[in-house]
Design a protein around this motif. Structure first.
Motif, PDB file in Angstrom:
ATOM      1  N   LEU A 105       0.828  -1.200   0.000  1.00  0.00           N
ATOM      2  CA  LEU A 105       0.000   0.000   0.000  1.00  0.00           C
ATOM      3  C   LEU A 105       0.866   1.255   0.000  1.00  0.00           C
ATOM      4  O   LEU A 105       0.563   2.243  -0.667  1.00  0.00           O
ATOM      5  CB  LEU A 105      -0.909   0.044   1.234  1.00  0.00           C
ATOM      6  N   VAL A 106       1.940   1.211   0.761  1.00  0.00           N
ATOM      7  CA  VAL A 106       2.800   2.389   0.936  1.00  0.00           C
ATOM      8  C   VAL A 106       3.857   2.478  -0.163  1.00  0.00           C
ATOM      9  O   VAL A 106       4.106   3.536  -0.727  1.00  0.00           O
ATOM     10  CB  VAL A 106       3.458   2.355   2.329  1.00  0.00           C
ATOM     11  N   SER A 107       4.525   1.365  -0.466  1.00  0.00           N
ATOM     12  CA  SER A 107       5.581   1.307  -1.493  1.00  0.00           C
ATOM     13  C   SER A 107       6.538   2.490  -1.394  1.00  0.00           C
ATOM     14  O   SER A 107       6.615   3.339  -2.289  1.00  0.00           O
ATOM     15  CB  SER A 107       4.958   1.259  -2.887  1.00  0.00           C
ATOM     16  N   PRO A 108       7.313   2.568  -0.289  1.00  0.00           N
ATOM     17  CA  PRO A 108       8.227   3.705  -0.144  1.00  0.00           C
ATOM     18  C   PRO A 108       9.359   3.693  -1.165  1.00  0.00           C
ATOM     19  O   PRO A 108       9.952   2.652  -1.439  1.00  0.00           O
ATOM     20  CB  PRO A 108       8.768   3.526   1.285  1.00  0.00           C
ATOM     21  N   LYS A 159      -9.073   3.558  -9.231  1.00  0.00           N
ATOM     22  CA  LYS A 159      -9.063   4.068  -7.864  1.00  0.00           C
ATOM     23  C   LYS A 159      -8.090   3.264  -6.999  1.00  0.00           C
ATOM     24  O   LYS A 159      -7.966   2.045  -7.141  1.00  0.00           O
ATOM     25  CB  LYS A 159     -10.477   4.002  -7.271  1.00  0.00           C
ATOM     26  N   LYS A 160      -7.449   3.960  -6.078  1.00  0.00           N
ATOM     27  CA  LYS A 160      -6.470   3.319  -5.201  1.00  0.00           C
ATOM     28  C   LYS A 160      -7.091   2.209  -4.373  1.00  0.00           C
ATOM     29  O   LYS A 160      -6.513   1.131  -4.218  1.00  0.00           O
ATOM     30  CB  LYS A 160      -5.838   4.354  -4.267  1.00  0.00           C
ATOM     31  N   VAL A 161      -8.266   2.462  -3.817  1.00  0.00           N
ATOM     32  CA  VAL A 161      -8.869   1.479  -2.927  1.00  0.00           C
ATOM     33  C   VAL A 161      -9.243   0.215  -3.696  1.00  0.00           C
ATOM     34  O   VAL A 161      -9.171  -0.903  -3.152  1.00  0.00           O
ATOM     35  CB  VAL A 161     -10.086   2.085  -2.188  1.00  0.00           C
ATOM     36  N   PHE A 166       5.448   7.474   9.018  1.00  0.00           N
ATOM     37  CA  PHE A 166       5.231   7.592   7.581  1.00  0.00           C
ATOM     38  C   PHE A 166       4.141   6.630   7.120  1.00  0.00           C
ATOM     39  O   PHE A 166       3.275   6.996   6.316  1.00  0.00           O
ATOM     40  CB  PHE A 166       6.536   7.319   6.836  1.00  0.00           C
ATOM     41  N   PHE A 167       4.159   5.412   7.637  1.00  0.00           N
ATOM     42  CA  PHE A 167       3.126   4.438   7.283  1.00  0.00           C
ATOM     43  C   PHE A 167       1.742   4.951   7.687  1.00  0.00           C
ATOM     44  O   PHE A 167       0.785   4.878   6.904  1.00  0.00           O
ATOM     45  CB  PHE A 167       3.411   3.093   7.969  1.00  0.00           C
ATOM     46  N   LYS A 168       1.628   5.478   8.876  1.00  0.00           N
ATOM     47  CA  LYS A 168       0.333   5.972   9.341  1.00  0.00           C
ATOM     48  C   LYS A 168      -0.176   7.097   8.449  1.00  0.00           C
ATOM     49  O   LYS A 168      -1.371   7.192   8.141  1.00  0.00           O
ATOM     50  CB  LYS A 168       0.444   6.450  10.787  1.00  0.00           C
ATOM     51  N   GLN A 169       0.742   7.947   8.025  1.00  0.00           N
ATOM     52  CA  GLN A 169       0.379   9.058   7.143  1.00  0.00           C
ATOM     53  C   GLN A 169      -0.130   8.542   5.799  1.00  0.00           C
ATOM     54  O   GLN A 169      -1.097   9.085   5.243  1.00  0.00           O
ATOM     55  CB  GLN A 169       1.619   9.927   6.939  1.00  0.00           C
ATOM     56  N   GLU A 170       0.487   7.493   5.268  1.00  0.00           N
ATOM     57  CA  GLU A 170       0.163   7.007   3.931  1.00  0.00           C
ATOM     58  C   GLU A 170      -1.092   6.130   3.884  1.00  0.00           C
ATOM     59  O   GLU A 170      -1.844   6.170   2.908  1.00  0.00           O
ATOM     60  CB  GLU A 170       1.351   6.223   3.362  1.00  0.00           C
ATOM     61  N   SER A 212      -3.795   5.998   5.887  1.00  0.00           N
ATOM     62  CA  SER A 212      -5.091   6.536   6.329  1.00  0.00           C
ATOM     63  C   SER A 212      -6.009   6.825   5.160  1.00  0.00           C
ATOM     64  O   SER A 212      -7.245   6.757   5.285  1.00  0.00           O
ATOM     65  CB  SER A 212      -4.870   7.809   7.157  1.00  0.00           C
ATOM     66  N   GLN A 213      -5.440   7.158   4.005  1.00  0.00           N
ATOM     67  CA  GLN A 213      -6.252   7.517   2.839  1.00  0.00           C
ATOM     68  C   GLN A 213      -7.108   6.357   2.331  1.00  0.00           C
ATOM     69  O   GLN A 213      -8.083   6.567   1.606  1.00  0.00           O
ATOM     70  CB  GLN A 213      -5.335   7.993   1.706  1.00  0.00           C
ATOM     71  N   PHE A 214      -6.752   5.120   2.717  1.00  0.00           N
ATOM     72  CA  PHE A 214      -7.492   3.958   2.231  1.00  0.00           C
ATOM     73  C   PHE A 214      -8.731   3.642   3.066  1.00  0.00           C
ATOM     74  O   PHE A 214      -9.508   2.760   2.698  1.00  0.00           O
ATOM     75  CB  PHE A 214      -6.576   2.727   2.197  1.00  0.00           C
ATOM     76  N   LEU A 215      -8.916   4.343   4.163  1.00  0.00           N
ATOM     77  CA  LEU A 215     -10.058   4.060   5.038  1.00  0.00           C
ATOM     78  C   LEU A 215     -11.337   4.679   4.468  1.00  0.00           C
ATOM     79  O   LEU A 215     -11.828   5.700   4.941  1.00  0.00           O
ATOM     80  CB  LEU A 215      -9.786   4.584   6.453  1.00  0.00           C
ATOM     81  N   THR A 216     -11.849   4.072   3.429  1.00  0.00           N
ATOM     82  CA  THR A 216     -13.101   4.507   2.803  1.00  0.00           C
ATOM     83  C   THR A 216     -14.125   3.381   2.907  1.00  0.00           C
ATOM     84  O   THR A 216     -13.803   2.251   3.283  1.00  0.00           O
ATOM     85  CB  THR A 216     -12.877   4.860   1.322  1.00  0.00           C
ATOM     86  N   ASP A 217     -15.335   3.688   2.534  1.00  0.00           N
ATOM     87  CA  ASP A 217     -16.407   2.685   2.605  1.00  0.00           C
ATOM     88  C   ASP A 217     -16.164   1.515   1.656  1.00  0.00           C
ATOM     89  O   ASP A 217     -16.714   0.431   1.853  1.00  0.00           O
ATOM     90  CB  ASP A 217     -17.759   3.333   2.281  1.00  0.00           C
ATOM     91  N   ASP A 218     -15.357   1.734   0.622  1.00  0.00           N
ATOM     92  CA  ASP A 218     -15.114   0.684  -0.371  1.00  0.00           C
ATOM     93  C   ASP A 218     -14.012  -0.291   0.034  1.00  0.00           C
ATOM     94  O   ASP A 218     -13.791  -1.284  -0.658  1.00  0.00           O
ATOM     95  CB  ASP A 218     -14.743   1.319  -1.721  1.00  0.00           C
ATOM     96  N   LEU A 219     -13.311  -0.017   1.126  1.00  0.00           N
ATOM     97  CA  LEU A 219     -12.197  -0.879   1.523  1.00  0.00           C
ATOM     98  C   LEU A 219     -12.701  -2.212   2.066  1.00  0.00           C
ATOM     99  O   LEU A 219     -13.701  -2.273   2.799  1.00  0.00           O
ATOM    100  CB  LEU A 219     -11.353  -0.178   2.589  1.00  0.00           C
ATOM    101  N   ASP A 220     -12.012  -3.286   1.706  1.00  0.00           N
ATOM    102  CA  ASP A 220     -12.313  -4.618   2.232  1.00  0.00           C
ATOM    103  C   ASP A 220     -12.303  -4.584   3.762  1.00  0.00           C
ATOM    104  O   ASP A 220     -11.419  -3.979   4.365  1.00  0.00           O
ATOM    105  CB  ASP A 220     -11.257  -5.602   1.708  1.00  0.00           C
TER     106      ASP A 220
END
Length: 630
Positions: A448-451, A480-482, A587-591, A593-601
């Protein structure tokens, strides 16, 4: 009456068919040799200029030079010699997190699409059928390109399986079409590279408004496969892969992912040895002390893919519990910036100097009638060699390569990260051990992060941590990312018998290792068949790293603990390690959080929330147990 028998085989959108029927000349390649010759223009000269009449002036975009070993293409502008990372725009209304054409340029893409078709209708063209993906399971596709830019079509044919126009059946309906219209870069986009993706359920169109093949003939096809995979429920992984054959003939399949600079190309390389054949494992960045190892015989490498691994649903075998992949390409678009003298890469030197058929080179110093040498790069306006010299190597020219006709089951799925030097006096996030074994939940989080990580040679201004995006292929995805996050989670969870590991490069704590850590980890896992026993593991001090190795033995020699568990280094210690781990955790927490949407598994949500709440390894294991460990 239009009597072109080849054109009449095609089923195209009505407006596309109408435009192409107006073209004064359409050329086709019945053989690869015919396409090779098209790049030198109607007079078949030794140097051919690719020019366009633009607003009353003649603009030279590129020149093609005939060398003994193939065609050398050079662009007139430094800017056109590499991919612009901001070139993508979405021309349709399907779900996407990428910039919309209308939002960026202020009008509907349908207007420009028609203008592009009108321009193509006035040009002499080459129509090239090709396969997006592998030859067996890939997708029927088509390129529409100005005839004077046939080098672009040649590059695509070399990378994505040339298809003779004679061999396509009647009723050939492309699943994707790439249109090439170079003048629009000047007339509509202020000289910038722009690639517009126009998607529908049945057709993915790519409009390439530039002639550097990276964003369209290369990564544009990646975008096509990601889009089709999104619709069909599979992922095209951004990865290299190889079968490693141990000295005792044990075979282990590796797939290595990571952001740019994460070691994908290096996974296919042999150990780089000192003059006396020893391996320089590491150099201490503070004391300068060097650590060597003797390894008489290393594993034999059988490459599978270099950059794109398709994991179609149709090739998966759920009973094995392992991911099955195939090479998505027929040729590899290899960067030769590390080549600066004869002897740097004997394999690619031999192939490129004495190819069995002509190759195509980009950004190299070509002289008509001479041999193009991959360590002689074209000079840029600042007098320095171009940092992005390329050559397309057909996979069937590479020694020991795994045939592309059979899917390969992945035993070890690794993820590489560039790490900075880290000490107690200058703590940083480079505290990952040489090999970390992780459960599926953590394997997913890292993707998800792929630094991008430390001093990435491919990205300007990348000294600090930056996320390349989901799967490390997000720069090329159009949706979409999610959605991609859910597909990756499904893919990883469906392969419980594929071992997931993390591998750092450049630095381990206070030690500079380059890619030696990756090669040693690969060698160790290949010798144990990709199966690590629980007795060799201990929970890592940083939960994001899963398990660290208690010991690692190669040919009776133990790798030092300081490389496996960096907190044991005297110049780093637990305090320096913890500070570096905190940088990474923040850094992980920052990256994520954006995935926490209604569409996430729902399970994906639990994994992300576990990370946000500083979960332990036991917490991650509770979500995704590691049944593989014995």
């Amino acid at each position: 009456m239009f009597t072109d028998s080849y054109f009449n085989k095609l089923i195209l959108p009505k407006e596309v068919e109408e435009a192409l029927r107006k073209s004064p000349c359409i050329a086709y390649a019945e053989t690869k040799e015919e396409l090779d010759e098209m790049v030198y223009g109607p007079t078949h000269t030794s140097r051919y200029d690719v020019t366009y009449q633009i607003e009353g002036r003649m603009v030279k975009e590129a020149e093609v030079i005939r060398c003994k070993n193939g065609a050398v293409v050079n662009f007139m502008e430094d800017y056109m010699r590499r991919r612009d990372p901001n070139c993508m725009a979405i021309g349709d209304d399907l779900p996407s997190d990428k910039p919309r054409f209308r939002d960026r340029y202020g009008y509907e893409f349908s207007t420009l699409r028609q203008q592009t078709l009108d321009w193509l209708s006035e040009q002499s063209l080459v129509l090239l059928p090709f396969r997006a993906g592998d030859r067996i399971y890939g997708y029927d596709s088509l390129m529409v390109c100005p005839l004077n830019a046939a080098f672009f079509a040649l590059g695509l044919a070399d990378m994505q399986a040339f298809v003779s126009i004679k061999d396509i059946p009647h009723g050939y309906k492309p699943r994707s079409i790439i249109y090439v219209a170079p003048p629009f870069r000047h007339t509509h986009f202020e000289g910038k590279q722009v690639v517009v993706h126009n998607r529908s359920a049945e057709l993915h169109e790519v409009f390439a408004y530039n002639l550097y093949p990276g964003p369209s003939a290369k990564k544009g096809v990646f975008s096509i496969l990601l889009d089709i995979g999104e619709q069909e429920g599979w992922v095209c992984c951004h990865a290299s892969a190889a079968t490693l054959e141990s000295p005792y003939e044990l075979e282990t399949v590796f797939m290595h992912e990571g952001a740019s600079g994460g070691g994908k190309s290096e996974m296919l390389e042999e150990f780089r040895r000192e003059e006396d054949s020893r391996l320089l494992i590491a150099t201490h960045t503070v004391t300068g002390e060097k650590y060597y190892m003797t390894l008489r015989e290393s594993c034999k490498i059988h490459p599978i893919c270099d950059d794109m691994a398709v994991a179609y649903n149709k090739i998966q075998d759920p009973e094995t519990g392992k991911l099955s992949i195939m090479d998505a390409e027929d040729g590899w678009f290899l960067r030769m910036d590390g080549m600066n003298a004869y002897g740097n890469s004997p394999l690619y030197e031999k192939i490129s100097i004495h190819p069995s058929r002509p190759l195509e080179f980009f950004n190299m110093d070509g002289v008509p009638g001479a041999t193009c040498l991959i360590w002689e790069h074209v000079l840029e306006s600042n007098g320095q060699p171009c940092s992005n010299p390329r050559v397309i190597i057909p996979r069937d020219m590479i020694e020991n390569i795994v045939p592309d006709s059979e899917p390969q089951e992945v035993d070890v799925r690794s993820f590489g990260v560039r790490m900075p030097p880290s000490t107690a006096t200058s703590p940083n996030y480079g505290v990952m051990g040489m090999l970390q074994v992780v459960p599926q939940s953590l394997a997913w989080l890292w993707r998800l992060v792929s630094p991008r990580g430390f001093k990435n040679p491919s990205i300007v201004g990348s000294d600090g941590l930056k996320g390349e995006g989901v799967g490390s292929y997000w720069p090329f995805a159009t949706g979409k990312k999610v959605t991609q996050a859910n597909l990756l989670l499904k893919q990883i969870l469906g392969c419980p018998n594929t071992l997931n590991v993390l591998i750092p490069n450049q630095h381990i704590g206070a030690y500079h290792v380059g890619f030696m850590g990756e090669w040693l980890a690969r060698e160790y896992l290949a010798r144990v068949g990709g199966q690590v026993k629980a007795k060799h593991l201990t929970p890592a001090r940083c939960p994001l790293f899963g398990y660290a190795l208690v010991d690692m033995k190669l040919d009776g020699q133990f790798i030092r603990q300081t490389f496996l568990r960096p907190e044991t280094q005297s110049k780093l210690g637990t305090e320096g390690y913890d500070q570096g781990a905190r940088i990474l955790m923040d850094f992980f927490k920052q990256e994520i959080s954006q995935f926490l949407t209604d569409d996430l598994d729902p399970l994906g949500r639990q994994i992300i929330e576990c990370c946000l709440s500083d979960g332990t390894l036991e917490d991650y294991l509770a979500l995704t147990p590691m049944k593989l460990l014995k």
